[in-house]
Write a protein that holds these residues in place. Structure first.
Motif, mmCIF file in Angstrom:
data_model
loop_
_atom_site.group_PDB
_atom_site.id
_atom_site.type_symbol
_atom_site.label_atom_id
_atom_site.label_comp_id
_atom_site.label_asym_id
_atom_site.label_seq_id
_atom_site.Cartn_x
_atom_site.Cartn_y
_atom_site.Cartn_z
ATOM 1 N N ASP A 299 0.834 -1.198 0.000
ATOM 2 C CA ASP A 299 0.000 0.000 0.000
ATOM 3 C C ASP A 299 0.879 1.263 0.000
ATOM 4 N N VAL A 300 0.711 2.094 -1.005
ATOM 5 C CA VAL A 300 1.595 3.258 -1.158
ATOM 6 C C VAL A 300 1.410 4.261 -0.012
ATOM 7 N N SER A 301 0.174 4.461 0.435
ATOM 8 C CA SER A 301 -0.033 5.419 1.527
ATOM 9 C C SER A 301 0.738 4.970 2.763
ATOM 10 N N TYR A 302 0.662 3.681 3.056
ATOM 11 C CA TYR A 302 1.421 3.182 4.206
ATOM 12 C C TYR A 302 2.926 3.333 3.976
ATOM 13 N N GLN A 303 3.363 2.977 2.781
ATOM 14 C CA GLN A 303 4.797 3.092 2.483
ATOM 15 C C GLN A 303 5.276 4.535 2.689
ATOM 16 N N TYR A 304 4.463 5.493 2.251
ATOM 17 C CA TYR A 304 4.849 6.907 2.433
ATOM 18 C C TYR A 304 4.986 7.242 3.916
ATOM 19 N N LEU A 305 4.070 6.694 4.721
ATOM 20 C CA LEU A 305 4.146 6.980 6.158
ATOM 21 C C LEU A 305 5.431 6.431 6.777
ATOM 22 N N THR A 306 5.976 5.357 6.212
ATOM 23 C CA THR A 306 7.241 4.846 6.767
ATOM 24 C C THR A 306 8.367 5.868 6.555
ATOM 25 N N PHE A 307 8.217 6.721 5.554
ATOM 26 C CA PHE A 307 9.218 7.774 5.320
ATOM 27 C C PHE A 307 8.909 9.040 6.121
ATOM 28 N N LEU A 308 7.646 9.169 6.573
ATOM 29 C CA LEU A 308 7.221 10.472 7.109
ATOM 30 C C LEU A 308 6.830 10.478 8.580
ATOM 31 N N GLU A 309 6.334 9.362 9.079
ATOM 32 C CA GLU A 309 5.826 9.322 10.452
ATOM 33 C C GLU A 309 6.978 9.032 11.424
ATOM 34 N N GLU A 310 7.293 10.018 12.251
ATOM 35 C CA GLU A 310 8.427 9.876 13.169
ATOM 36 C C GLU A 310 8.195 8.786 14.232
ATOM 37 N N SER A 311 6.966 8.689 14.702
ATOM 38 C CA SER A 311 6.717 7.786 15.826
ATOM 39 C C SER A 311 6.613 6.317 15.379
ATOM 40 N N ASP A 312 7.537 5.506 15.881
ATOM 41 C CA ASP A 312 7.511 4.075 15.555
ATOM 42 C C ASP A 312 6.222 3.420 16.067
ATOM 43 N N ALA A 313 5.773 3.870 17.246
ATOM 44 C CA ALA A 313 4.581 3.266 17.850
ATOM 45 C C ALA A 313 3.342 3.550 16.988
ATOM 46 N N LYS A 314 3.220 4.801 16.544
ATOM 47 C CA LYS A 314 2.065 5.162 15.701
ATOM 48 C C LYS A 314 2.060 4.362 14.407
ATOM 49 N N LEU A 315 3.246 4.270 13.829
ATOM 50 C CA LEU A 315 3.364 3.570 12.544
ATOM 51 C C LEU A 315 2.972 2.093 12.698
ATOM 52 N N LYS A 316 3.441 1.516 13.781
ATOM 53 C CA LYS A 316 3.160 0.106 14.029
ATOM 54 C C LYS A 316 1.654 -0.130 14.173
ATOM 55 N N LYS A 317 1.003 0.792 14.869
ATOM 56 C CA LYS A 317 -0.437 0.655 15.070
ATOM 57 C C LYS A 317 -1.163 0.725 13.725
ATOM 58 N N ILE A 318 -0.758 1.666 12.896
ATOM 59 C CA ILE A 318 -1.372 1.799 11.570
ATOM 60 C C ILE A 318 -1.180 0.508 10.767
ATOM 61 N N TYR A 319 0.021 -0.008 10.844
ATOM 62 C CA TYR A 319 0.344 -1.241 10.106
ATOM 63 C C TYR A 319 -0.637 -2.361 10.476
ATOM 64 N N TYR A 320 -0.761 -2.608 11.789
ATOM 65 C CA TYR A 320 -1.599 -3.734 12.211
ATOM 66 C C TYR A 320 -3.080 -3.446 12.064
ATOM 67 N N ASP A 321 -3.484 -2.200 12.284
ATOM 68 C CA ASP A 321 -4.902 -1.876 12.087
ATOM 69 C C ASP A 321 -5.308 -2.107 10.634
ATOM 70 N N TYR A 322 -4.386 -1.778 9.736
ATOM 71 C CA TYR A 322 -4.706 -1.960 8.317
ATOM 72 C C TYR A 322 -4.706 -3.449 7.962
ATOM 73 N N LYS A 323 -3.739 -4.132 8.454
ATOM 74 C CA LYS A 323 -3.610 -5.573 8.191
ATOM 75 C C LYS A 323 -4.796 -6.356 8.757
ATOM 76 N N ASP A 324 -5.305 -5.872 9.891
ATOM 77 C CA ASP A 324 -6.430 -6.562 10.536
ATOM 78 C C ASP A 324 -7.786 -6.134 9.991
ATOM 79 N N GLY A 325 -7.778 -5.179 9.082
ATOM 80 C CA GLY A 325 -9.046 -4.741 8.512
ATOM 81 C C GLY A 325 -9.786 -3.717 9.363
ATOM 82 N N LYS A 326 -9.148 -3.255 10.447
ATOM 83 C CA LYS A 326 -9.792 -2.224 11.288
ATOM 84 C C LYS A 326 -9.759 -0.886 10.584
#
Ligand code: TRP
Length: 365
Positions: A299-326
């Motif tokens: 997913d390009v939007s997620y990939q962009y966030l890996t370059f832009l989102e400073e917080s590792d915790a926030k990024l991780k949450k987005i990753y799993y929420d998306y993967k889980d369909g939330k």
């Protein structure tokens, strides 16, 4: 063995495989030795290196070192270019002398961009954005290939003495004389900080994208053979993965505005581009997405966030929420749009302010 054409379009399927073939060491193997790794280092976006330990030693022992990189003035400054800019600034903050070369000779020889146009692009697109992103005037040496020092100009010719045509062919294939001159000029760029006039030899780090790999190898071969005369330290390099195009292909293309977000794009343009073009790793229907989840890895939007989102915790949450369909694709896109637009709003104000201090970067010696 694969060959990389630094002037052509590039398609890398597997950065790991490519690195192995070209003798690039995985960056993550030395990550633990770095006191304050950058976001790109932590996220494995800076994926490989050559001799980075030389730079680490210099940093740890508080010895002088330099950073050199180049820009090809060919069009609008976009998020892909920001990846290099952030690295320049990172090294400046660590105390590096920063050499930034405008490859106007290269863009003229290989892309037919007139020198006066290259000058304007270098200042208005690149330098202004670098300053807005945080580049300070101290210890910056910003120069044009067409207007370097006499020693630099001579070096760009002398380096030719150290290589034969078979070696050129092995690295670049059948290239035009113009491309060969560009490559030799780049070799001189990379060795320039180590000339006597710059109080060399010294450790130099060259942060580049993977497409510049042939030039790095070429330079290191030549530097080794010039050791007797110049006593060069082999230049170190890091290789970053590219920020993908909105369509999800390997990198953004300056000639295709729908493939990138420019740092001068306005709010509406950003929103439209993301909604319309950003390749989605989501499912065909909301129901299916909720059940099976999306694929953040494509997913390009997620990939962009890996370059832009400073917080590792926030990024991780987005990753799993998306993967889980939330998290739905539309919601993920909204996160990215907000992130980008709040960054760009501030950035564009900084860019206006930067216009007033430009002279501090270009009117030196
Ligand atoms: N060839 C580089 C590009 O296409 C520009 C460049 C010129 C460069 N000289 C350099 C990059 C020295 C790194 C180091 O973008």
């Amino acid at each position: 063995m694969e060959r990389i054409d630094p002037w052509g379009s590039i398609d890398i399927k597997d950065y790991g495989k490519l690195s192995k073939e070209f003798g690039i060491k995985p960056f993550k193997e030395i990550l633990f030795r770095i006191k304050k790794p950058s976001l790109y280092m932590r996220r494995n976006i800076i994926y490989g290196h050559k001799d980075f330990w030389i730079i680490l030693d210099a940093i740890n022992k508080k010895q002088k070192f330099a950073m050199l990189t180049g820009l090809m003035p060919s069009g609008k400054f976009h998020l892909g270019h920001k990846v290099i800019a952030d690295q320049i600034i990172y090294y400046q903050r660590l105390g590096a002398q920063c050499y930034i070369t405008v490859a106007d000779i290269e863009s003229y020889l290989t892309r037919n961009i007139p020198l006066d146009q290259a000058y304007k692009l270098a200042i208005n697109e690149y330098l202004l954005n670098y300053i807005a992103l945080g580049l300070k005037p101290k210890n910056v040496h910003f120069y044009f290939q067409s207007n370097g020092s006499k020693e630099y100009m001579n070096l760009s010719k002398y380096v030719s003495k150290k290589i034969n045509f078979n070696e050129v062919k092995a690295i670049y294939g059948d290239i035009s004389p113009g491309k060969l001159i560009s490559a030799l000029t780049q070799v001189a760029d990379i060795l320039y900080p180590q000339l006597k006039e710059n109080k060399g030899p010294k450790p130099v780090i060259v942060p580049v994208g993977f497409d510049q790999l042939p030039h790095i190898n070429f330079t290191r071969d030549i530097a080794l053979r010039m050791k007797k005369e110049y006593n060069f330290i082999l230049p170190s390099a890091t290789f970053n993965k590219f920020m993908p195009s909105l369509q999800g292909t390997i990198k953004m293309s300056t000639s295709a505005p729908e493939s990138y977000i420019a740092l001068t794009d306005d709010e509406k343009t950003v929103r439209n581009k993301i909604i319309k073009y950003a390749f989605s790793g989501g499912r065909a229907t909301i129901k299916e997405h909720r059940e099976k989840g999306g694929n953040p890895d494509i997913d390009v939007s997620y990939q962009y966030l890996t370059f832009l989102e400073e917080s590792d915790a926030k990024l991780k949450k987005i990753y799993y929420d998306y993967k889980d369909g939330k998290l739905l694709t539309s919601e993920l896109k909204e996160i990215l749009i907000n992130k980008l637009n709040s960054f760009l709003k501030k950035h564009q104000q900084n860019r206006e302010k930067a216009k007033k201090v430009l002279h501090k970067y270009i009117l030196k010696d």
